[in-house]
Each structure stands twice: as C-alpha cells, then as structure tokens.
Design an enzyme around this catalytic site. Structure first.
Site, PDB file in Angstrom:
ATOM      1  N   SER A 150       0.840  -1.205   0.000  1.00  0.00           N
ATOM      2  CA  SER A 150       0.000   0.000   0.000  1.00  0.00           C
ATOM      3  C   SER A 150       0.873   1.252   0.000  1.00  0.00           C
ATOM      4  CB  SER A 150      -0.943  -0.044   1.200  1.00  0.00           C
ATOM      5  OG  SER A 150      -1.980   0.887   1.083  1.00  0.00           O
ATOM      6  N   GLU A 197     -10.040  -4.040  -5.864  1.00  0.00           N
ATOM      7  CA  GLU A 197      -9.672  -2.881  -5.055  1.00  0.00           C
ATOM      8  C   GLU A 197      -9.453  -1.621  -5.881  1.00  0.00           C
ATOM      9  OE1 GLU A 197      -5.696  -2.658  -3.300  1.00  0.00           O
ATOM     10  OE2 GLU A 197      -5.330  -4.673  -4.074  1.00  0.00           O
ATOM     11  N   HIS A 242      -7.786  -5.445   0.101  1.00  0.00           N
ATOM     12  CA  HIS A 242      -6.532  -4.717  -0.050  1.00  0.00           C
ATOM     13  C   HIS A 242      -5.485  -5.333   0.877  1.00  0.00           C
ATOM     14  CE1 HIS A 242      -3.946  -1.228  -0.633  1.00  0.00           C
ATOM     15  NE2 HIS A 242      -3.959  -0.962   0.663  1.00  0.00           N
TER      16      HIS A 242
END
Length: 357
Positions: free
Chosen positions: A197, A300, A330
């Site tokens: 991320s 996502e 995610h």
C-alpha cells in the site's frame, strides 16, 4: 457583483490548474483487460474463500467503530488497531530491534535465515499509521519463504511529519542495509525491497531513486497493492469503490470531491505535485529497474495503479509482472494463513524471489 466575478475567476483558475497541470501525463494507454503477459489473473479455486469473508467482516466492524470517533481519536485508534493485529499472533521469527542508520527498525529472523540474504520491508498504513509491529505477519512470512533477514523500518508518519520525510527514511535505511546485516557489517549477496500500500508506493519510488543514485540495485522489487498514482486518475478508483471493503469506506467522501479539488487537497496536505514521481512512481522513468512483481486485487481501488505501473515498466524494458486475484481485500497477504488466497500469493512471491537469485 465584482466580488462574485473575482470568485468565479479564482475557481476557474483552480479548475484549469487542477485539471491540466496537476494531472500529469495521460496514462490511459496502459489501461485494458489482463493480457496474460504483463498481468496474470488468479481466480483461485472456490475464491473467495470463507476465510476472506471472515476478514471482510472484521474490517467492516472496525470501520463502523472508527467512523464514530473524532479525527484525532480515529487516527489514534487506527494505529492501535493495526499494532494489535500484529501483536496477537505467535511467530517463529525473532524480532530484534536495531538502529538502521538513524531510522528505528527491527530485524525479522525466521529459523534458518542467513544474513547474506536480506529484505528491506516498508509497511503500509496510508502514510499515517502502521509500524513494524503491525506488519509482523508479513515480515515473518517474508523471512520464512525467502530464508532472508528482513529489515522492517519504522519510517516517519504523517501528519506529525511531511510526506517526503518517510521517503528520506527509506533512502537512509537502504544505504544502511547495503552495508549491514543482522550479524554486523557486510554486503548482501541477495537483496529484495518490498512494501504494501503506502509502503508499496515508497518501495517503487525508492527503486527509481537507487537507480538514479548509481547504488547497488535490489535484485527484486515486490509491491503488495501499491499506491502508484497520487493524481487518482485510474478508472478503478471510482469503479471499485463499492467492492474495496477496506479502502472504499475510508475514501468514499474523497471520491465525491471533484477530481481537480482532490489534487489541490493533495498539494496542500503533502506539499508536492501529485504527479511528481517521488509520490507517484508511475509517472517516472521506469526503464532499467530491478525485476518487479506487483500483486493486487481486481476488486480494489488501486487495481489500475498496479496494472498501469507494470505495463509502463514492461514497455520501458524492465522485467515487470502484475498478479491479480479476484475479490480480495486490499493487502490480503497480511491475513495468512486464514485466507487461502494469501497462501497462494505467498507461494508466487517465493517463486519470484527465487527466480532472481
């Protein structure tokens, strides 16, 4: 009347700048369905698994609880919650605190690891949360499947620090790991840089910086659902709002804001042009980079960040591949072993890392 005209002119100027200058180059040429060459699709037998839906329920429950809190309380609780997830498990690895050249960090050492094989891991958390503790399940697994010593860094977070301060910590840690292992000074035989991320964003930005500095390059880059485009131009940002059970609720209000205003808000919050490769790696030069693997969920919001980055890197001559799982949360890899698809993803990571040795 003159004041009204002034306001209209100001809004018009902001719209023009936000719509054209802050958007960066057009990346739509890298859109399209998975082609089997740069993007491999993993439907998974029986996917999504029962374990996946259990984790969805947990994430949604926390989201409801956090939404009832004020902004400061929500950030505090988010940080606590993430660390709680990392602390509640039992691990085979040793977690050894270390000063990574001025950056707080820890070595993660699974049984049988060697200090000559190393991984620099950069945790996620939207640049505002997360820590080495919160990501113990990832760093433990990384050390297990690679036989490498994992250096997990505690880089500076927003809002206490600036967005680029975190990247500076990554640069410092990278220089340090080139010269130091868990047993003392020495160069690595094999080096991987990875992150998820926000940490994936920092990983991709770091990859290009290392090349530009002429430093010893990583042997492999592994990104887990990385943010690659801070201009929010990917079609999956609005398209997957409802199917992204983790990021969707966090960014639902943001998506309702006109795109040009979102870019201005980014500038105000981050003090950076949203298309600057330091914060949006997909806009940079992606040639001559290390072999790169990116894993992402097709459900996502950051799906197209991954697809676009890999396709552009591949077109630039870099060995790059995206692996896409249907329906997943995610960064579902953090939910190993409860989520079957997480095990599949880790198997692919192990194969990729081994192929770069």
């Amino acid at each position: 009347m003159s004041f009204l005209i002034f306001i209209i002119v100001v809004i018009g100027i902001l719209w023009l700048i936000g719509t054209f200058y802050l958007k960066g180059t057009d990346l739509s040429m890298y859109d399209g369905e998975p082609d089997g060459q740069t993007v491999r699709f993993f439907p998974g037998p029986g996917s999504p698994s029962e374990g996946h839906w259990e984790k969805v329920a947990e994430v949604q429950k926390f989201g409801v609880e956090a939404a009832a809190l004020g902004q400061k309380e929500r950030l505090k609780r988010m940080r606590e919650y993430m660390d709680e997830q990392g602390a509640k498990r039992q691990y085979a690895s040793e977690f050894r605190p270390v000063d990574g050249g001025g950056v707080p960090a820890e070595w993660v050492l699974a049984p049988g690891t060697t200090g000559n094989r190393r991984v620099l891991y950069i945790h996620g958390g939207a640049f505002i949360a997360g820590s080495p503790l919160s990501h113990h399940n990832i760093t433990n697994r990384f050390s297990e499947i690679t036989g490498a010593a994992v250096l997990s860094i505690d880089y500076r977070l927003m809002p206490e620090h600036g967005r680029l301060d975190g990247l500076e910590d990554c640069k410092t840690a990278y220089r340090w790991i080139l010269e130091n292992g868990p047993d003392g000074p020495g160069a690595p035989d094999h080096l991987v840089v990875s992150g998820d991320s926000a940490g994936g964003n920092l990983t991709l930005a770091l990859s290009a910086w290392v090349r530009d500095q002429g430093l010893r390059a990583p042997d492999a880059i592994v990104g887990l659902s990385p943010l690659a485009d801070s201009t929010f131009s990917g079609p999956s940002i609005p398209e997957n709002l409802e199917t992204d059970f983790m990021l969707g609720p966090l960014f639902a209000q943001m998506v309702r804001i006109p795109l040009f205003l979102r870019r201005w808000l980014f500038v105000l919050q981050n003090r950076a042009h949203p298309a600057n490769p330091l914060v949006s790696p997909v806009f940079g030069d992606l040639s001559n980079l290390p072999p790169t693997l990116i894993q992402v969920s097709a459900a996502e919001m950051l799906r197209d960040d991954a697809y676009r980055y890999v396709r552009k890197a591949h077109a630039s001559g870099t060995r790059a591949e995206a692996q896409s799982w249907a329906h997943m949360l995610h960064v579902w890899q953090i939910f190993y072993p409860e989520v079957t698809e997480a095990g599949e993803a880790w198997e692919e990571i192990g194969k990729f890392v081994e192929s770069t040795r």
